[in-house]
Design a protein around this motif. Structure first.
Motif, PDB file in Angstrom:
ATOM      1  N   HIS A  50       0.803  -1.213   0.000  1.00 28.05           N
ATOM      2  CA  HIS A  50       0.000   0.000   0.000  1.00 28.05           C
ATOM      3  C   HIS A  50       0.847   1.279   0.000  1.00 28.05           C
ATOM      4  N   GLY A  51       2.159   1.138  -0.161  1.00 26.87           N
ATOM      5  CA  GLY A  51       3.036   2.297  -0.245  1.00 26.87           C
ATOM      6  C   GLY A  51       3.201   3.044   1.072  1.00 26.87           C
ATOM      7  N   CYS A  52       2.979   2.348   2.179  1.00 24.23           N
ATOM      8  CA  CYS A  52       3.059   2.985   3.489  1.00 24.23           C
ATOM      9  C   CYS A  52       4.493   2.971   4.017  1.00 24.23           C
ATOM     10  N   LYS A  53       4.719   3.783   5.023  1.00 25.81           N
ATOM     11  CA  LYS A  53       6.026   3.873   5.660  1.00 25.81           C
ATOM     12  C   LYS A  53       5.845   3.674   7.164  1.00 25.81           C
ATOM     13  N   TYR A  54       6.634   2.781   7.741  1.00 25.75           N
ATOM     14  CA  TYR A  54       6.587   2.482   9.172  1.00 25.75           C
ATOM     15  C   TYR A  54       7.879   2.957   9.819  1.00 25.75           C
ATOM     16  N   GLU A  55       7.750   3.671  10.936  1.00 27.37           N
ATOM     17  CA  GLU A  55       8.927   4.154  11.659  1.00 27.37           C
ATOM     18  C   GLU A  55       8.735   3.905  13.147  1.00 27.37           C
ATOM     19  N   THR A  62       5.078   5.012  14.182  1.00 28.27           N
ATOM     20  CA  THR A  62       4.217   5.798  13.306  1.00 28.27           C
ATOM     21  C   THR A  62       4.094   5.076  11.973  1.00 28.27           C
ATOM     22  N   LEU A  63       2.875   5.017  11.466  1.00 30.60           N
ATOM     23  CA  LEU A  63       2.606   4.479  10.137  1.00 30.60           C
ATOM     24  C   LEU A  63       1.991   5.596   9.317  1.00 30.60           C
ATOM     25  N   THR A  64       2.573   5.839   8.134  1.00 31.82           N
ATOM     26  CA  THR A  64       2.058   6.857   7.229  1.00 31.82           C
ATOM     27  C   THR A  64       1.742   6.194   5.899  1.00 31.82           C
ATOM     28  N   CYS A  65       0.491   6.367   5.448  1.00 34.22           N
ATOM     29  CA  CYS A  65       0.060   5.789   4.171  1.00 34.22           C
ATOM     30  C   CYS A  65      -0.474   6.896   3.283  1.00 34.22           C
ATOM     31  N   PRO A  66      -0.075   6.898   2.001  1.00 33.60           N
ATOM     32  CA  PRO A  66      -0.552   7.938   1.081  1.00 33.60           C
ATOM     33  C   PRO A  66      -2.010   7.686   0.690  1.00 33.60           C
ATOM     34  N   PRO A  67      -2.732   8.735   0.272  1.00 33.88           N
ATOM     35  CA  PRO A  67      -4.111   8.529  -0.187  1.00 33.88           C
ATOM     36  C   PRO A  67      -4.118   7.815  -1.531  1.00 33.88           C
ATOM     37  N   PRO A  75      -8.306   7.340   2.241  1.00 32.23           N
ATOM     38  CA  PRO A  75      -7.627   8.613   2.511  1.00 32.23           C
ATOM     39  C   PRO A  75      -6.182   8.342   2.897  1.00 32.23           C
ATOM     40  N   GLY A  76      -5.358   9.372   2.882  1.00 32.20           N
ATOM     41  CA  GLY A  76      -4.022   9.246   3.444  1.00 32.20           C
ATOM     42  C   GLY A  76      -4.164   9.176   4.955  1.00 32.20           C
ATOM     43  N   VAL A  77      -3.376   8.332   5.594  1.00 31.57           N
ATOM     44  CA  VAL A  77      -3.504   8.131   7.038  1.00 31.57           C
ATOM     45  C   VAL A  77      -2.144   8.239   7.708  1.00 31.57           C
ATOM     46  N   THR A  78      -2.099   8.965   8.820  1.00 33.01           N
ATOM     47  CA  THR A  78      -0.944   8.955   9.708  1.00 33.01           C
ATOM     48  C   THR A  78      -1.448   8.457  11.050  1.00 33.01           C
ATOM     49  N   ALA A  79      -0.868   7.381  11.527  1.00 35.08           N
ATOM     50  CA  ALA A  79      -1.273   6.788  12.797  1.00 35.08           C
ATOM     51  C   ALA A  79      -0.045   6.653  13.679  1.00 35.08           C
ATOM     52  N   LYS A  80      -0.157   7.156  14.906  1.00 33.93           N
ATOM     53  CA  LYS A  80       0.940   7.086  15.866  1.00 33.93           C
ATOM     54  C   LYS A  80       0.477   6.280  17.061  1.00 33.93           C
TER      55      LYS A  80
END
Length: 152
Positions: free
Chosen positions: A78-83, A95-100, A105-110
């Motif tokens: 899904h093209g997301c980034k995990y840090e 933190t997980l950030t996924c583009p829309p 939708p684009g999601v940032t979850a901490k």
């Protein structure tokens, strides 16, 4: 909080399925059957009832990330980034950030989770933004406990 394959609002609401790390430190917990619980609130949206589920973790997958996040393959797909955040004993900060895209939708979850080998609790903060720039914020209270060995 697994975010994939759900309507936009539901995707944002699901912190308990947050995300799983790729390479890097994993947080070891005991294998077995776990019960996870999540209570989510979203700005401007009717409160959602708490949800819980039971998950069986094998010895190979006995990591807190497996209870909170999608698999590394799903994250990549899904093209997301995990840090991961600052490393502290007994604490998972990530933190997980996924583009829309056209469906989500684009999601940032901490997540900020305190854990032991047999339990965890913490908070997830969410922010979702669709392609038009509309943003929704939310919060989830997360907890889990090991129930015992997995059912046969």
């Amino acid at each position: 909080m697994k975010l994939f394959g759900l309507p936009a609002v539901a995707a944002v609401a699901l912190v308990s399925s947050l995300f799983a790390g790729t390479a890097g430190a994993q947080t070891a917990i005991q294998a077995g059957e776990w019960e996870t619980t999540e209570t989510t609130t979203m700005e401007g949206i009717q409160p959602m009832p708490p949800s819980s589920k039971k998950v069986c973790l094998t010895a190979e997958n006995a990591q807190l990330e497996r209870l909170l996040f999608p698999t590394p393959d799903e994250i990549k797909q899904h093209g997301c980034k995990y840090e991961t955040g600052a490393k502290k004993a007994g604490v998972l900060a990530a933190t997980l950030t996924c583009p829309p895209n056209d469906q989500m939708p684009g999601v940032t979850a901490k997540a900020d989770i305190t854990y032991t080998p047999t339990s965890y609790q913490g908070v997830g903060q969410l922010e979702a933004a669709d392609k038009s720039g509309t943003t929704v914020k939310g919060k989830s209270e997360l907890s889990g406990k090991r129930l015992g060995d997995c059912p046969k």
